[in-house]
Scaffold this active site. Structure first.
Site, mmCIF file in Angstrom:
data_model
loop_
_atom_site.group_PDB
_atom_site.id
_atom_site.type_symbol
_atom_site.label_atom_id
_atom_site.label_comp_id
_atom_site.label_asym_id
_atom_site.label_seq_id
_atom_site.Cartn_x
_atom_site.Cartn_y
_atom_site.Cartn_z
ATOM 1 N N ARG A 225 0.863 -1.262 -0.072
ATOM 2 C CA ARG A 225 -0.155 -0.120 -0.066
ATOM 3 C C ARG A 225 0.915 1.074 -0.005
ATOM 4 O O ARG A 225 1.944 1.197 0.775
ATOM 5 C CB ARG A 225 -0.928 0.011 1.243
ATOM 6 C CG ARG A 225 -2.148 -0.934 1.133
ATOM 7 C CD ARG A 225 -3.301 -0.339 0.002
ATOM 8 N NE ARG A 225 -4.203 -1.336 -0.044
ATOM 9 C CZ ARG A 225 -4.777 -2.170 -1.011
ATOM 10 N NH1 ARG A 225 -3.453 -2.575 -1.560
ATOM 11 N NH2 ARG A 225 -5.663 -2.996 -0.894
ATOM 12 N N HIS A 273 -1.183 -0.012 -9.822
ATOM 13 C CA HIS A 273 -1.932 -1.188 -9.009
ATOM 14 C C HIS A 273 -2.540 -2.218 -9.834
ATOM 15 O O HIS A 273 -3.729 -2.506 -9.974
ATOM 16 C CB HIS A 273 -3.016 -0.281 -8.212
ATOM 17 C CG HIS A 273 -3.752 -0.953 -7.070
ATOM 18 N ND1 HIS A 273 -4.159 -0.291 -6.004
ATOM 19 C CD2 HIS A 273 -3.749 -2.280 -6.738
ATOM 20 C CE1 HIS A 273 -4.506 -1.107 -4.979
ATOM 21 N NE2 HIS A 273 -4.464 -2.514 -5.766
HETATM 22 P P1 NDP Z 1 -1.851 -10.935 5.364
HETATM 23 O O1 NDP Z 1 -2.786 -10.511 6.304
HETATM 24 O O2 NDP Z 1 -2.004 -12.456 4.820
HETATM 25 O O3 NDP Z 1 -0.512 -10.684 5.652
HETATM 26 C C1 NDP Z 1 0.048 -9.615 6.195
HETATM 27 C C2 NDP Z 1 1.553 -9.711 6.884
HETATM 28 O O4 NDP Z 1 1.614 -8.247 7.315
HETATM 29 C C3 NDP Z 1 1.485 -10.757 7.982
HETATM 30 O O5 NDP Z 1 2.692 -11.309 7.930
HETATM 31 C C4 NDP Z 1 1.313 -9.958 9.001
HETATM 32 O O6 NDP Z 1 2.335 -10.113 10.215
HETATM 33 C C5 NDP Z 1 2.083 -8.650 8.864
HETATM 34 N N1 NDP Z 1 1.887 -7.440 9.431
HETATM 35 C C6 NDP Z 1 0.778 -6.840 9.725
HETATM 36 N N2 NDP Z 1 1.131 -5.757 10.660
HETATM 37 C C7 NDP Z 1 2.470 -5.764 10.807
HETATM 38 C C8 NDP Z 1 3.087 -5.044 11.861
HETATM 39 N N3 NDP Z 1 2.591 -3.973 12.462
HETATM 40 N N4 NDP Z 1 4.485 -5.322 11.761
HETATM 41 C C9 NDP Z 1 4.988 -6.378 10.987
HETATM 42 N N5 NDP Z 1 4.364 -7.133 10.230
HETATM 43 C C10 NDP Z 1 3.051 -6.864 10.176
HETATM 44 O O7 NDP Z 1 -1.972 -10.090 3.924
HETATM 45 P P2 NDP Z 1 -1.763 -10.531 2.306
HETATM 46 O O8 NDP Z 1 -0.406 -11.075 2.165
HETATM 47 O O9 NDP Z 1 -2.967 -11.347 1.860
HETATM 48 O O10 NDP Z 1 -1.793 -9.158 1.643
HETATM 49 C C11 NDP Z 1 -0.807 -8.081 2.195
HETATM 50 C C12 NDP Z 1 -1.465 -6.561 1.515
HETATM 51 O O11 NDP Z 1 -0.998 -6.672 -0.076
HETATM 52 C C13 NDP Z 1 -2.633 -6.242 1.461
HETATM 53 O O12 NDP Z 1 -3.136 -6.025 2.808
HETATM 54 C C14 NDP Z 1 -2.989 -5.409 0.223
HETATM 55 O O13 NDP Z 1 -2.563 -4.129 0.857
HETATM 56 C C15 NDP Z 1 -1.656 -5.591 -0.457
HETATM 57 N N6 NDP Z 1 -2.226 -6.000 -1.807
HETATM 58 C C16 NDP Z 1 -1.762 -5.441 -2.895
HETATM 59 C C17 NDP Z 1 -2.434 -5.879 -4.137
HETATM 60 C C18 NDP Z 1 -1.830 -5.073 -5.521
HETATM 61 O O14 NDP Z 1 -2.364 -5.656 -6.365
HETATM 62 N N7 NDP Z 1 -0.925 -4.049 -5.371
HETATM 63 C C19 NDP Z 1 -3.134 -7.038 -4.678
HETATM 64 C C20 NDP Z 1 -3.453 -7.786 -3.058
HETATM 65 C C21 NDP Z 1 -3.062 -7.363 -1.824
HETATM 66 P P3 NDP Z 1 1.422 -11.425 11.084
HETATM 67 O O15 NDP Z 1 1.745 -12.971 10.217
HETATM 68 O O16 NDP Z 1 2.464 -11.626 12.233
HETATM 69 O O17 NDP Z 1 0.179 -11.281 11.343
HETATM 70 C C1 OXD Z 2 -6.369 -5.797 -3.018
HETATM 71 C C2 OXD Z 2 -5.512 -4.964 -3.877
HETATM 72 O O1 OXD Z 2 -6.375 -5.551 -1.863
HETATM 73 O O2 OXD Z 2 -6.122 -5.434 -5.087
HETATM 74 O O3 OXD Z 2 -6.966 -7.186 -3.415
HETATM 75 O O4 OXD Z 2 -5.001 -4.050 -3.772
#
Ligand code: NDP
Ligand code: OXD
Length: 310
Positions: A225, A273
């Protein structure tokens, strides 16, 4: 009983999802009326994207879950009218797409492809890049997407260090957590990938201080993000050469405004994006399975923890 499933997302989403969702609901053994218009009190489930005008969930008194088409839920998770359970999108095809984007852009930086693709002076520079095994990568975020990308990069021999909020044990991938873990992960990383959700704790996680921890010339890949990065700090670090290149897929304001300095910066690549898209056929199966589970009294999958924000 016929379930009423309200589809609250953009016109383009409706075009893509109407048929696959109907198919997936039927294949899950559900009798459902999928619609874009329904009296709120009659709705059993809401399929949601933040591109929808729906913001007030209070009238949906019968709704058993709001099922997000997006993986990132920062635009809905804090909605005070949302009392129904919220599930985010975890789609195998989304992970597949993200792996392709991350591996592709990591290899571009690793191999220094740009200097051969654009070489108007016809410079014959036979400098060979190091092997991937000599190029440490920090994966910030080891959830569904970060772990899939870390595994793919590890398979190419990149030494990947994962970083997450809670401790993790993943064979073949050293994982760190907490503030000290972040310092350690960044201190040797020549490529940093940010796959964190946007929460109050992750905003500006890449800032002047954390960027200065990296070895000079490191590359940043941000498909997470826009708010994960302090834009001013990144631009300064790019100008001094502390950061060699940033490939950015997500921004605080999207579409990225025409006059934003990222567009013109010679060491920034903007992708609009598109790192990974939720694919309608597989995502529809995920949604149908969650509705089936809910109707069968089984726990919902991919439920968002409202306190944590993801
Ligand atoms: P998940 O919820 O599966 O994973 C999030 C990860 O971030 C986890 O490992 C979590 O830790 C970690 N995390 C959250 N908060 C913190 C923190 N304060 N400090 C350290 N680590 C932290 O999400 P996804 O992997 O499914 O997706 C990640 C992001 O990718 C989405 O939220 C979205 O913003 C982005 N995205 C972008 C897309 C694009 O096209 N550009 C498409 C899809 C998603 P823990 O494992 O310990 O909970
Ligand atoms: C999602 C994205 O969060 O597209 O799925 O960024």
């Amino acid at each position: 009983m016929t379930l009423t499933v309200l589809f609250a997302a953009s016109d383009a989403n409706w075009q893509a999802y109407a048929e696959p969702l109907r198919t997936a609901l039927a294949a899950a053994g559900l009798t459902a009326h999928l619609t874009r218009n329904a009296t709120p009190e009659t709705v059993d489930y809401i399929v949601y994207a933040p591109t929808s005008p729906l913001q007030d969930f209070a009238p949906y008194t019968r709704c058993k879950a709001v099922l997000s088409l997006w993986a990132g839920v920062e635009r809905i998770v804090g909605n005070p009218t949302l009392t129904q359970p919220l599930c985010r999108m975890v789609d195998p095809a989304l992970a597949e797409g993200m792996v392709e984007w991350v591996v592709g852009h990591a290899l571009r930086h690793h191999l220094g492809m740009d200097r051969h693709i654009v070489n108007p002076a016809r410079i014959w520079d036979p400098t060979c890049p190091p092997l991937a095994r000599e190029r440490p990568v920090a994966m910030l975020g080891m959830g569904e997407l970060g772990t899939a990308c870390a595994r793919a990069l590890t398979a190419l021999n990149f030494p990947v260090t994962g970083w997450s909020r809670t401790p993790k044990s993943i064979p073949g991938i050293p994982c760190l957590h907490g503030a000290e873990g972040l310092t350690q992960a960044l201190s040797s990383a020549q490529i940093v990938v940010t796959l964190l959700p946007k929460t109050p704790d992750t905003e500006n996680i890449l800032n002047a201080r954390t960027l200065s921890l990296l070895p000079k010339g490191a590359a940043i890949l941000n498909p997470g993000r826009g708010a994960l990065i302090d834009d001013e700090a990144l631009l300064s670090a790019l100008d001094t050469g502390q950061i060699g290149h940033a490939t950015l897929d997500v921004f605080r304001v999207e579409p990225l405004p025409q006059d934003h300095p990222y567009w013109a910066h010679p060491r920034v690549t903007v992708t609009p994006h598109i790192a990974a898209d939720t694919r309608a056929p597989s995502a529809s199966r995920v949604i149908a399975e969650n509705i089936r589970r809910s109707e069968a009294g089984e726990p919902l999958l991919h439920k968002v923890d409202r306190q944590r924000g993801y």
